[in-house]
Design a protein around this motif. Structure first.
Motif, PDB file in Angstrom:
ATOM      1  N   PRO A  58      11.482  18.785   4.251  1.00 13.57           N
ATOM      2  CA  PRO A  58      11.268  17.332   4.316  1.00 13.57           C
ATOM      3  C   PRO A  58       9.844  16.870   4.026  1.00 13.57           C
ATOM      4  CG  PRO A  58      11.259  18.248   6.529  1.00 13.57           C
ATOM      5  CD  PRO A  58      11.529  19.395   5.598  1.00 13.57           C
ATOM      6  N   GLN A  59       8.916  17.771   3.866  1.00 23.19           N
ATOM      7  CA  GLN A  59       7.525  17.346   3.688  1.00 23.19           C
ATOM      8  C   GLN A  59       7.344  16.581   2.372  1.00 23.19           C
ATOM      9  OE1 GLN A  59       5.022  17.536   5.797  1.00 23.19           O
ATOM     10  NE2 GLN A  59       6.372  18.492   7.321  1.00 23.19           N
ATOM     11  N   PRO A  60       6.612  15.430   2.388  1.00 25.81           N
ATOM     12  CA  PRO A  60       6.355  14.686   1.144  1.00 25.81           C
ATOM     13  C   PRO A  60       5.606  15.553   0.134  1.00 25.81           C
ATOM     14  CG  PRO A  60       5.780  13.361   3.072  1.00 25.81           C
ATOM     15  CD  PRO A  60       6.057  14.729   3.575  1.00 25.81           C
ATOM     16  N   GLY A  61       6.082  15.555  -1.112  1.00 24.18           N
ATOM     17  CA  GLY A  61       5.447  16.319  -2.175  1.00 24.18           C
ATOM     18  C   GLY A  61       5.931  17.741  -2.296  1.00 24.18           C
ATOM     19  N   ALA A  62       6.790  18.201  -1.341  1.00 25.86           N
ATOM     20  CA  ALA A  62       7.237  19.594  -1.367  1.00 25.86           C
ATOM     21  C   ALA A  62       8.153  19.877  -2.553  1.00 25.86           C
ATOM     22  CB  ALA A  62       7.949  19.939  -0.055  1.00 25.86           C
ATOM     23  N   VAL A  63       8.998  18.907  -2.913  1.00 24.30           N
ATOM     24  CA  VAL A  63       9.934  19.107  -4.020  1.00 24.30           C
ATOM     25  C   VAL A  63       9.169  19.258  -5.334  1.00 24.30           C
ATOM     26  CG1 VAL A  63      11.769  18.028  -5.380  1.00 24.30           C
ATOM     27  CG2 VAL A  63      11.838  17.913  -2.882  1.00 24.30           C
ATOM     28  N   ALA A  64       8.189  18.415  -5.564  1.00 22.66           N
ATOM     29  CA  ALA A  64       7.388  18.498  -6.794  1.00 22.66           C
ATOM     30  C   ALA A  64       6.654  19.828  -6.868  1.00 22.66           C
ATOM     31  CB  ALA A  64       6.411  17.337  -6.863  1.00 22.66           C
ATOM     32  N   ARG A  76      14.147   8.254   2.625  1.00 23.56           N
ATOM     33  CA  ARG A  76      14.014   9.708   2.620  1.00 23.56           C
ATOM     34  C   ARG A  76      15.300  10.396   3.063  1.00 23.56           C
ATOM     35  NH1 ARG A  76       8.102   8.917   5.309  1.00 23.56           N
ATOM     36  NH2 ARG A  76       6.927   8.720   3.345  1.00 23.56           N
ATOM     37  N   GLU A  77      15.986   9.806   4.043  1.00 22.77           N
ATOM     38  CA  GLU A  77      17.247  10.393   4.485  1.00 22.77           C
ATOM     39  C   GLU A  77      18.282  10.417   3.363  1.00 22.77           C
ATOM     40  OE1 GLU A  77      18.387   8.116   7.831  1.00 22.77           O
ATOM     41  OE2 GLU A  77      16.797   8.909   9.147  1.00 22.77           O
ATOM     42  N   GLY A  78      18.219   9.452   2.484  1.00 27.39           N
ATOM     43  CA  GLY A  78      19.140   9.406   1.352  1.00 27.39           C
ATOM     44  C   GLY A  78      18.701  10.253   0.173  1.00 27.39           C
ATOM     45  N   GLY A  79      17.608  10.979   0.304  1.00 23.04           N
ATOM     46  CA  GLY A  79      17.154  11.843  -0.777  1.00 23.04           C
ATOM     47  C   GLY A  79      16.398  11.118  -1.867  1.00 23.04           C
ATOM     48  N   GLY A  80      16.098   9.891  -1.671  1.00 22.54           N
ATOM     49  CA  GLY A  80      15.436   9.114  -2.720  1.00 22.54           C
ATOM     50  C   GLY A  80      14.061   9.640  -3.082  1.00 22.54           C
ATOM     51  N   GLU A  81      13.320  10.117  -2.101  1.00 25.68           N
ATOM     52  CA  GLU A  81      11.982  10.612  -2.377  1.00 25.68           C
ATOM     53  C   GLU A  81      12.027  11.879  -3.212  1.00 25.68           C
ATOM     54  OE1 GLU A  81       9.486  11.778   1.008  1.00 25.68           O
ATOM     55  OE2 GLU A  81       8.047  10.309   0.242  1.00 25.68           O
ATOM     56  N   SER A  82      13.043  12.707  -2.962  1.00 23.67           N
ATOM     57  CA  SER A  82      13.193  13.926  -3.755  1.00 23.67           C
ATOM     58  C   SER A  82      13.471  13.593  -5.210  1.00 23.67           C
ATOM     59  CB  SER A  82      14.342  14.779  -3.189  1.00 23.67           C
ATOM     60  OG  SER A  82      14.089  15.129  -1.846  1.00 23.67           O
ATOM     61  N   VAL A  83      14.309  12.601  -5.457  1.00 22.81           N
ATOM     62  CA  VAL A  83      14.610  12.182  -6.829  1.00 22.81           C
ATOM     63  C   VAL A  83      13.340  11.732  -7.531  1.00 22.81           C
ATOM     64  CG1 VAL A  83      15.855  10.498  -8.227  1.00 22.81           C
ATOM     65  CG2 VAL A  83      16.985  11.572  -6.277  1.00 22.81           C
ATOM     66  N   GLN A  84      12.519  10.958  -6.834  1.00 17.57           N
ATOM     67  CA  GLN A  84      11.271  10.478  -7.421  1.00 17.57           C
ATOM     68  C   GLN A  84      10.343  11.640  -7.765  1.00 17.57           C
ATOM     69  OE1 GLN A  84      10.128   7.848  -8.598  1.00 17.57           O
ATOM     70  NE2 GLN A  84       7.930   8.300  -8.772  1.00 17.57           N
ATOM     71  N   GLU A  85      10.245  12.629  -6.875  1.00 15.48           N
ATOM     72  CA  GLU A  85       9.368  13.773  -7.143  1.00 15.48           C
ATOM     73  C   GLU A  85       9.871  14.585  -8.327  1.00 15.48           C
ATOM     74  OE1 GLU A  85       8.365  16.128  -3.746  1.00 15.48           O
ATOM     75  OE2 GLU A  85       8.208  14.384  -2.434  1.00 15.48           O
ATOM     76  N   VAL A  86      11.187  14.718  -8.454  1.00 18.43           N
ATOM     77  CA  VAL A  86      11.761  15.431  -9.595  1.00 18.43           C
ATOM     78  C   VAL A  86      11.474  14.658 -10.887  1.00 18.43           C
ATOM     79  CG1 VAL A  86      13.918  16.138 -10.692  1.00 18.43           C
ATOM     80  CG2 VAL A  86      13.537  16.619  -8.276  1.00 18.43           C
ATOM     81  N   GLU A  87      11.637  13.325 -10.844  1.00 11.69           N
ATOM     82  CA  GLU A  87      11.362  12.507 -12.031  1.00 11.69           C
ATOM     83  C   GLU A  87       9.893  12.613 -12.441  1.00 11.69           C
ATOM     84  OE1 GLU A  87      12.577   8.591 -11.045  1.00 11.69           O
ATOM     85  OE2 GLU A  87      14.728   8.996 -11.260  1.00 11.69           O
ATOM     86  N   PHE A 105       0.817  -1.213   0.000  1.00 11.84           N
ATOM     87  CA  PHE A 105       0.000   0.000   0.000  1.00 11.84           C
ATOM     88  C   PHE A 105       0.853   1.267   0.000  1.00 11.84           C
ATOM     89  CE2 PHE A 105      -2.361   3.392   2.149  1.00 11.84           C
ATOM     90  CZ  PHE A 105      -3.501   3.437   1.357  1.00 11.84           C
ATOM     91  N   GLU A 106       1.907   1.304   0.810  1.00 12.59           N
ATOM     92  CA  GLU A 106       2.658   2.533   1.027  1.00 12.59           C
ATOM     93  C   GLU A 106       3.779   2.777   0.005  1.00 12.59           C
ATOM     94  OE1 GLU A 106       1.976   4.847   3.059  1.00 12.59           O
ATOM     95  OE2 GLU A 106       0.524   3.916   4.406  1.00 12.59           O
ATOM     96  N   CYS A 107       4.424   1.719  -0.467  1.00 19.56           N
ATOM     97  CA  CYS A 107       5.656   1.906  -1.255  1.00 19.56           C
ATOM     98  C   CYS A 107       5.438   2.347  -2.705  1.00 19.56           C
ATOM     99  CB  CYS A 107       6.484   0.625  -1.218  1.00 19.56           C
ATOM    100  SG  CYS A 107       7.129   0.260   0.438  1.00 19.56           S
ATOM    101  N   PRO A 108       4.428   1.837  -3.433  1.00 16.70           N
ATOM    102  CA  PRO A 108       4.253   2.306  -4.815  1.00 16.70           C
ATOM    103  C   PRO A 108       4.044   3.821  -4.877  1.00 16.70           C
ATOM    104  CG  PRO A 108       2.972   0.319  -4.454  1.00 16.70           C
ATOM    105  CD  PRO A 108       3.483   0.742  -3.117  1.00 16.70           C
ATOM    106  N   GLY A 109       4.794   4.469  -5.782  1.00 19.86           N
ATOM    107  CA  GLY A 109       4.670   5.909  -5.956  1.00 19.86           C
ATOM    108  C   GLY A 109       5.620   6.725  -5.113  1.00 19.86           C
ATOM    109  N   THR A 110       6.381   6.080  -4.196  1.00 15.89           N
ATOM    110  CA  THR A 110       7.316   6.830  -3.361  1.00 15.89           C
ATOM    111  C   THR A 110       8.672   7.012  -4.025  1.00 15.89           C
ATOM    112  OG1 THR A 110       8.110   4.814  -2.274  1.00 15.89           O
ATOM    113  CG2 THR A 110       6.227   5.938  -1.266  1.00 15.89           C
ATOM    114  N   GLY A 111       8.949   6.231  -5.077  1.00  9.70           N
ATOM    115  CA  GLY A 111      10.272   6.277  -5.692  1.00  9.70           C
ATOM    116  C   GLY A 111      11.210   5.219  -5.155  1.00  9.70           C
ATOM    117  N   LEU A 112      10.759   4.474  -4.148  1.00  5.72           N
ATOM    118  CA  LEU A 112      11.568   3.387  -3.606  1.00  5.72           C
ATOM    119  C   LEU A 112      11.816   2.340  -4.685  1.00  5.72           C
ATOM    120  CD1 LEU A 112      12.722   2.486  -0.818  1.00  5.72           C
ATOM    121  CD2 LEU A 112      10.647   1.135  -0.533  1.00  5.72           C
TER     122      LEU A 112
END
Length: 521
Positions: free
Chosen positions: A448-454, A407-418, A375-382
């Motif tokens: 750090p908020q989810p979706g902030a980078v996008a 998130r600490e490794g910046g992975g979520e930010s990369v996904q939002e940019v992609e 439920f949680e992982c799809p769409g996070t960029g993981l």
């Protein structure tokens, strides 16, 4: 009000009726003789080319079913013998003394009875149908008729009766037919057993059921066209496989064994349920509630072993039908690689064994462990998930730790940019590429908020498409790499790029004119 218009004669009535029947009938109801001939040629070719031995067939089953060695041997022999019999019958040999080796499969739920037969169906070439005994009732009552199994064989054979008469029928949950009804007739137990008796031996089954309105209409049309004879399927050469859990059978066997050793306790008299069931004889099945004539027509009996935790671990690791393959494919659809440690697989197998539902327990535990991840992982960029023993014991905590590291490794930010890059391309047909330094700058500014980078990307680059279109018109360029400085001042960087594109365009035009002048001279 005008009166309805009726056809003037009988021929017009018949024509309209036939048109109506064709309009509401599914394709293939009217059997094509040429098509039947093609099906039969392919069937005969398949039978004559069958060269597997029982050992070869068992090797194939070993790829999917773990343990159950005796069951795989018995079924392999039965199916190969059936093929050889069909081959002899097709060649015109007279087989007056042939006796079918109908098989009774006995074992607890989840040990692989149905799955074993399903694997056989995928490997063999004769038509094969599977059914559940609980859906049938005695003929004349509401519910399915056991003869429907034979009619389904005809459908599997493409409507060719001559092929269907050599098929295989698998009927599960046969133990549910045992017992007696306390109120009136037992229309779903003894009555169904009585109907099955005819099929197990030899009887003629009409291809079209008497209660099937569509079939009766088709019969009438066939009769009007040329008086076709009634089509039937002879069950003499159809092989029947039936199975059931027979949960009370060990108790019945143990009671009989105790009665046989009155006055002293013989070794093995108090065997566990699995071992006791192997000692079952015809009298035990009769006491269970099956009719003597019915049990007698199932001479080959196979007893399945209960699955231990080690067996379940092997199923996860070795079986080509392992549920792990399904889970891996489900995550792969989102671009996520799923991996399990050996310790996790062993713990899943142990907990599945505690469920006491055989291999089905693997899905029960697997769903419980993976549900929060799915439920949680799809769409996070993981991009990768590793399930270890800790994840099996506490899926929610393992999920939280996995997402925190990501998130600490910046992975979520990369996904939002992609995601923003893909959205920008779909809207403007211009491809953006961000340098790693630019992604880090966006992440630092957005927080750090989810979706902030996008959201930040959409705000900073909302007017970028106008300048980039000018550059594309001047130079033909449609892919742009964004450095870190564009995050600080996007308008200044874009203005510089647009100005440079005009300069480049002017220089290119001058060079082109110069080249043309030189060629003219």
């Amino acid at each position: 009000m005008s009166s309805p218009q009726f056809p003037p004669d009988g021929e017009e009535w018949q024509r309209r009726f036939q048109d109506m029947f064709r309009a509401f009938s599914p394709a293939g109801v009217l059997t094509d003789k040429k098509e039947e001939g093609k099906n039969r040629e392919a069937f005969e070719k398949q039978i004559r080319s069958f060269s597997l031995t029982p050992k070869d067939l068992k090797v194939y089953l070993d790829r999917f079913v773990i343990q159950q060695e005796e069951a795989k041997r018995v079924l392999s022999v039965a199916v190969c013998d059936h093929y050889n019999h069909v081959r002899a019958a097709l060649s015109g040999q007279d087989l007056p003394h042939y006796v079918k080796q109908n098989v009774l499969l006995v074992g607890p739920s989840g040990v692989g009875k149905t799955y074993l037969v399903r694997c056989l169906a995928e490997r063999i070439g004769v038509p094969m149908v599977r059914g559940d005994a609980t859906k049938f009732s005695e003929t004349g009552y509401v519910g399915g008729d056991v003869e429907d199994l034979v009619r389904e064989l005809v459908q599997q054979a493409g409507g060719d009766v001559s092929i269907a008469q050599y098929g295989i029928v698998y009927l599960d949950e046969i133990d549910k037919l045992a017992g007696f009804s306390s109120m009136g007739r037992d229309v779903s137990g003894r009555g169904v057993q009585a109907n099955l008796l005819k099929l197990l031996e030899e009887t003629e089954v009409p291809v079209r059921a008497p209660y099937d309105l569509q079939g009766q209409i088709q019969t009438m049309l066939d009769f009007q066209r040329g008086g076709r004879e009634k089509r039937t399927v002879n069950t003499r050469h159809i092989l029947f496989l039936v199975s059931g859990a027979f949960t009370r059978l060990p108790e019945i066997v143990s009671r009989r064994m105790r009665r046989g050793h009155i006055g002293f306790r013989a070794a093995g008299a108090e065997a566990d349920g699995g071992e006791a069931a192997k000692e079952a004889v015809t009298a035990d099945f009769i006491e269970y509630g099956l009719e003597p004539e019915f049990v007698g027509r199932l001479p080959v009996r196979v007893f399945f072993e209960p699955l231990s935790a080690d067996d379940l671990f092997r199923i996860l690791q070795e079986s080509e039908g392992s549920i792990l393959r399904q889970y891996v494919a489900a995550f792969q659809a989102y671009g996520i690689s799923l991996h399990f440690t050996d310790g996790a697989l062993r713990r899943i197998a142990q907990r599945a064994a505690e469920e006491e539902t055989g291999a089905r327990g693997l899905m029960t535990i697997g769903e419980r462990v993976l549900r929060p991840f799915r439920f949680e992982c799809p769409g996070t960029g993981l991009r990768e998930i590793v399930i270890d023993e800790a994840a099996v014991e506490s899926p929610e905590e393992a999920l939280a730790a996995t997402l925190a590291r990501f998130r600490e490794g910046g992975g979520e930010s990369v996904q939002e940019v992609e995601a923003f890059v893909e959205e920008f391309f779909r809207t403007h047909e211009l491809r953006l590429r961000f340098d790693p330094e630019a992604v880090e700058a966006l992440r630092a500014e957005a927080g750090p908020q989810p979706g902030a980078v996008a959201a930040l990307c959409r705000m900073k680059f909302k007017d970028f498409s106008f300048g980039l279109r000018l550059i594309r018109a001047n130079t033909g360029q449609d892919t742009f790499t964004l450095p870190a400085e564009v995050v600080q001042d996007p308008e200044a960087v874009l203005s510089r790029w647009v100005l440079a594109s005009y300069t480049d365009s002017t220089n290119a035009a001058s060079e082109n004119q110069e080249r043309k002048s030189t060629e003219a001279e």
